[in-house]
Design a protein around this motif. Structure first.
Motif, PDB file in Angstrom:
ATOM      1  N   GLN A  79       0.826  -1.066   0.092  1.00 42.55           N
ATOM      2  CA  GLN A  79      -0.002   0.102   0.057  1.00 42.55           C
ATOM      3  C   GLN A  79       0.955   1.036  -0.031  1.00 42.55           C
ATOM      4  OE1 GLN A  79      -3.488   0.101   2.486  1.00 42.55           O
ATOM      5  NE2 GLN A  79      -3.036   1.961   3.349  1.00 42.55           N
ATOM      6  N   PRO A  80       0.480   2.205  -0.669  1.00 40.19           N
ATOM      7  CA  PRO A  80       1.368   3.335  -0.969  1.00 40.19           C
ATOM      8  C   PRO A  80       1.369   4.275   0.332  1.00 40.19           C
ATOM      9  CG  PRO A  80      -0.546   3.695  -2.352  1.00 40.19           C
ATOM     10  CD  PRO A  80      -0.634   2.289  -1.937  1.00 40.19           C
ATOM     11  N   PRO A  81       2.157   5.228   0.457  1.00 43.10           N
ATOM     12  CA  PRO A  81       2.121   6.232   1.558  1.00 43.10           C
ATOM     13  C   PRO A  81       0.986   7.023   1.397  1.00 43.10           C
ATOM     14  CG  PRO A  81       4.193   6.390   0.482  1.00 43.10           C
ATOM     15  CD  PRO A  81       3.477   5.313  -0.459  1.00 43.10           C
ATOM     16  N   VAL A  82       0.524   7.880   2.695  1.00 38.11           N
ATOM     17  CA  VAL A  82      -0.623   8.539   2.686  1.00 38.11           C
ATOM     18  C   VAL A  82      -0.898   9.562   1.638  1.00 38.11           C
ATOM     19  CG1 VAL A  82       0.220  10.271   4.194  1.00 38.11           C
ATOM     20  CG2 VAL A  82      -2.340   9.634   4.318  1.00 38.11           C
ATOM     21  N   TRP A  83       0.143  10.297   0.991  1.00 39.36           N
ATOM     22  CA  TRP A  83      -0.068  11.080   0.037  1.00 39.36           C
ATOM     23  C   TRP A  83      -0.283  10.709  -1.465  1.00 39.36           C
ATOM     24  CZ3 TRP A  83       4.294  10.716   3.110  1.00 39.36           C
ATOM     25  CH2 TRP A  83       5.563   9.997   2.279  1.00 39.36           C
ATOM     26  N   GLU A  84      -0.135   9.200  -1.622  1.00 32.33           N
ATOM     27  CA  GLU A  84      -0.072   8.817  -2.826  1.00 32.33           C
ATOM     28  C   GLU A  84      -1.425   8.203  -3.067  1.00 32.33           C
ATOM     29  OE1 GLU A  84       2.458   7.411  -5.394  1.00 32.33           O
ATOM     30  OE2 GLU A  84       3.584   9.157  -4.808  1.00 32.33           O
ATOM     31  N   ALA A  85      -2.202   8.009  -4.125  1.00 39.19           N
ATOM     32  CA  ALA A  85      -3.295   7.518  -4.634  1.00 39.19           C
ATOM     33  C   ALA A  85      -3.334   6.259  -4.144  1.00 39.19           C
ATOM     34  CB  ALA A  85      -3.707   7.565  -5.980  1.00 39.19           C
ATOM     35  N   GLY A  86      -4.435   5.988  -3.035  1.00 44.29           N
ATOM     36  CA  GLY A  86      -4.556   4.593  -2.660  1.00 44.29           C
ATOM     37  C   GLY A  86      -4.034   4.527  -0.992  1.00 44.29           C
ATOM     38  N   GLY A  87      -3.202   5.588  -0.579  1.00 46.61           N
ATOM     39  CA  GLY A  87      -2.778   5.600   0.579  1.00 46.61           C
ATOM     40  C   GLY A  87      -3.684   5.891   1.537  1.00 46.61           C
ATOM     41  N   SER A  88      -3.517   5.579   2.705  1.00 46.07           N
ATOM     42  CA  SER A  88      -4.385   5.893   4.130  1.00 46.07           C
ATOM     43  C   SER A  88      -3.592   6.185   5.124  1.00 46.07           C
ATOM     44  CB  SER A  88      -5.347   4.885   4.311  1.00 46.07           C
ATOM     45  OG  SER A  88      -4.759   3.590   5.009  1.00 46.07           O
ATOM     46  N   TRP A  89      -4.056   6.815   5.979  1.00 50.63           N
ATOM     47  CA  TRP A  89      -3.485   7.319   7.673  1.00 50.63           C
ATOM     48  C   TRP A  89      -3.203   6.000   8.225  1.00 50.63           C
ATOM     49  CZ3 TRP A  89      -0.632  11.519   8.284  1.00 50.63           C
ATOM     50  CH2 TRP A  89      -1.353  12.552   7.729  1.00 50.63           C
ATOM     51  N   GLN A  90      -3.821   4.876   7.927  1.00 50.65           N
ATOM     52  CA  GLN A  90      -3.506   3.627   8.798  1.00 50.65           C
ATOM     53  C   GLN A  90      -2.037   3.274   8.631  1.00 50.65           C
ATOM     54  OE1 GLN A  90      -6.006   0.175   7.629  1.00 50.65           O
ATOM     55  NE2 GLN A  90      -5.025  -0.889   9.285  1.00 50.65           N
ATOM     56  N   PHE A  91      -1.489   3.573   7.405  1.00 51.58           N
ATOM     57  CA  PHE A  91      -0.105   3.114   7.250  1.00 51.58           C
ATOM     58  C   PHE A  91       0.495   4.690   6.785  1.00 51.58           C
ATOM     59  CE2 PHE A  91      -2.530  -0.566   6.775  1.00 51.58           C
ATOM     60  CZ  PHE A  91      -2.202  -1.483   7.650  1.00 51.58           C
ATOM     61  N   PRO A  92       0.920   5.345   7.358  1.00 49.88           N
ATOM     62  CA  PRO A  92       1.294   6.679   6.737  1.00 49.88           C
ATOM     63  C   PRO A  92       2.485   6.617   5.811  1.00 49.88           C
ATOM     64  CG  PRO A  92       1.083   6.961   9.036  1.00 49.88           C
ATOM     65  CD  PRO A  92       1.112   5.402   8.938  1.00 49.88           C
ATOM     66  N   LEU A  93       3.479   5.674   5.898  1.00 51.95           N
ATOM     67  CA  LEU A  93       4.604   5.502   4.927  1.00 51.95           C
ATOM     68  C   LEU A  93       4.347   4.394   3.961  1.00 51.95           C
ATOM     69  CD1 LEU A  93       7.760   6.560   7.239  1.00 51.95           C
ATOM     70  CD2 LEU A  93       6.161   7.967   5.777  1.00 51.95           C
ATOM     71  N   GLY A  94       3.228   3.752   4.101  1.00 53.44           N
ATOM     72  CA  GLY A  94       2.936   2.605   3.109  1.00 53.44           C
ATOM     73  C   GLY A  94       3.190   1.288   3.823  1.00 53.44           C
ATOM     74  N   THR A  95       3.200   0.106   3.237  1.00 52.39           N
ATOM     75  CA  THR A  95       3.363  -1.221   3.556  1.00 52.39           C
ATOM     76  C   THR A  95       4.692  -1.980   2.654  1.00 52.39           C
ATOM     77  OG1 THR A  95       1.560  -1.980   2.535  1.00 52.39           O
ATOM     78  CG2 THR A  95       1.383  -1.346   4.869  1.00 52.39           C
ATOM     79  N   ASP A  96       5.216  -2.845   3.027  1.00 56.01           N
ATOM     80  CA  ASP A  96       6.090  -3.572   2.434  1.00 56.01           C
ATOM     81  C   ASP A  96       5.375  -4.756   1.622  1.00 56.01           C
ATOM     82  OD1 ASP A  96       5.424  -5.486   4.223  1.00 56.01           O
ATOM     83  OD2 ASP A  96       7.489  -5.425   5.074  1.00 56.01           O
TER      84      ASP A  96
END
Length: 302
Positions: free
Chosen positions: A68-85
């Motif tokens: 999942q991308p970071p929060v500022w990218e399309a598809g991101g969310s505040w649940q994972f601010p820097l995304g997931t691996d």
């Protein structure tokens, strides 16, 4: 009575500053060093408080949120601010815990390398000519190998693990402390205060480690600071090559190794660990330059 009080006040006012105040006065003149110290202290506090700051445990997997991308990218969310691996683990949590491993590596490596390097360097400085030559030729042999290559060979012999990687890096960095300490001891052992201690009946061990060594600590402290950044960088390189910390350890170099095949699909899985390594090493190097300026009398600004 008033004259005596004013005389005391003038004496206190004109008294030379203490060692720490003098050091800080020289250190803060280097703005880059102060910035490096602030960044280093910030990362250290983050490493200590990682369990409180991290939203999740470093190995918690969320299978519904892979890459999942970071929060500022399309598809991101505040649940994972820097995304997931690639395994759905929170990048922010792993980076925070990774700071702990990086600082642990730096402290252990510098502690081992400096302790044995300083002891051997002091012994070499006071040893007979044949003993000094033997020690320094061994150190020259170690230094003749590229540091990362030698560390790789040692880890290959000991086995891939974080502990073995720290041992290997300590062995690689030790000759720098030996040479530096020996040079400082050779410049100090002929001074008058050493002769006075010898005449007063001080034994050789006391002269080496209680009389001479404290006057050689300035360059050793600077070398320790610079070796800290080298240890973090080498540990990350070994982790990236699969010879350091092993998955799922949230060490920055290992995180890079796990994510390198996704560099085109998910830029954040390699960018954030790389930035952490870059900023940490840069901050320590800047701080080391400031320490060198503050602790070396020849480099102090007038």
């Amino acid at each position: 009575m008033a004259d005596a009080s004013s005389q005391i006040a003038r004496t206190v006012a004109t008294a030379p500053p203490g060692p720490f105040r003098e050091f800080w006065s020289s250190f803060k003149e280097n703005r880059g060093a102060v910035i490096g110290l602030v960044i280093f202290a910030s990362f250290l506090l983050i490493a200590i408080a990682a369990p409180l700051l991290a939203p999740y445990t470093p190995n918690a997997q969320f299978r519904d949120h892979l890459l999942q991308p970071p929060v500022w990218e399309a598809g991101g969310s505040w649940q994972f601010p820097l995304g997931t691996d690639p395994l759905g683990r929170d990048m922010l949590s792993r980076l925070l815990y990774g700071a702990r491993f990086s600082f642990l590596i730096g402290l252990v490596v510098v502690g081992i390398a400096s302790f044995f390097g300083v002891v051997i360097g002091v012994l070499a400085g006071f040893a007979p000519r044949w003993g000094d030559t033997l020690i320094m030729r061994v150190m020259d042999i170690v230094l003749s190998f590229p540091s990362l290559l030698l560390a790789l060979v040692l880890v290959a012999i000991l086995g891939p693990s974080l502990i073995n990687a720290m041992i290997a890096i300590s062995i690689v960095l030790q000759p720098h402390f030996v040479r530096l300490t020996r040079a400082a001891v050779l410049s100090e052992r002929g001074r008058d205060y050493v002769t006075a201690a010898r005449v007063a009946g001080a034994g050789p061990i006391r002269i080496m480690f209680r009389t001479v060594l404290p006057n050689c600590l300035g360059p050793i402290i600077v070398q320790a600071a610079l070796s800290f950044s080298t240890a973090v960088l080498d540990a990350a390189a070994l982790g990236f090559l699969g010879m350091g910390a092993q998955p799922p350890t949230p060490e920055w170099g290992t995180m890079l190794a796990e994510a390198r095949e996704f560099i085109l699909r998910a830029w954040w899985v390699v960018t954030f660990p790389g930035l952490c390594i870059l900023v940490t090493v840069l901050a320590i190097n800047l701080m080391g330059d400031g320490l060198r300026d503050a602790l070396d009398p020849k480099l102090k600004r007038s």
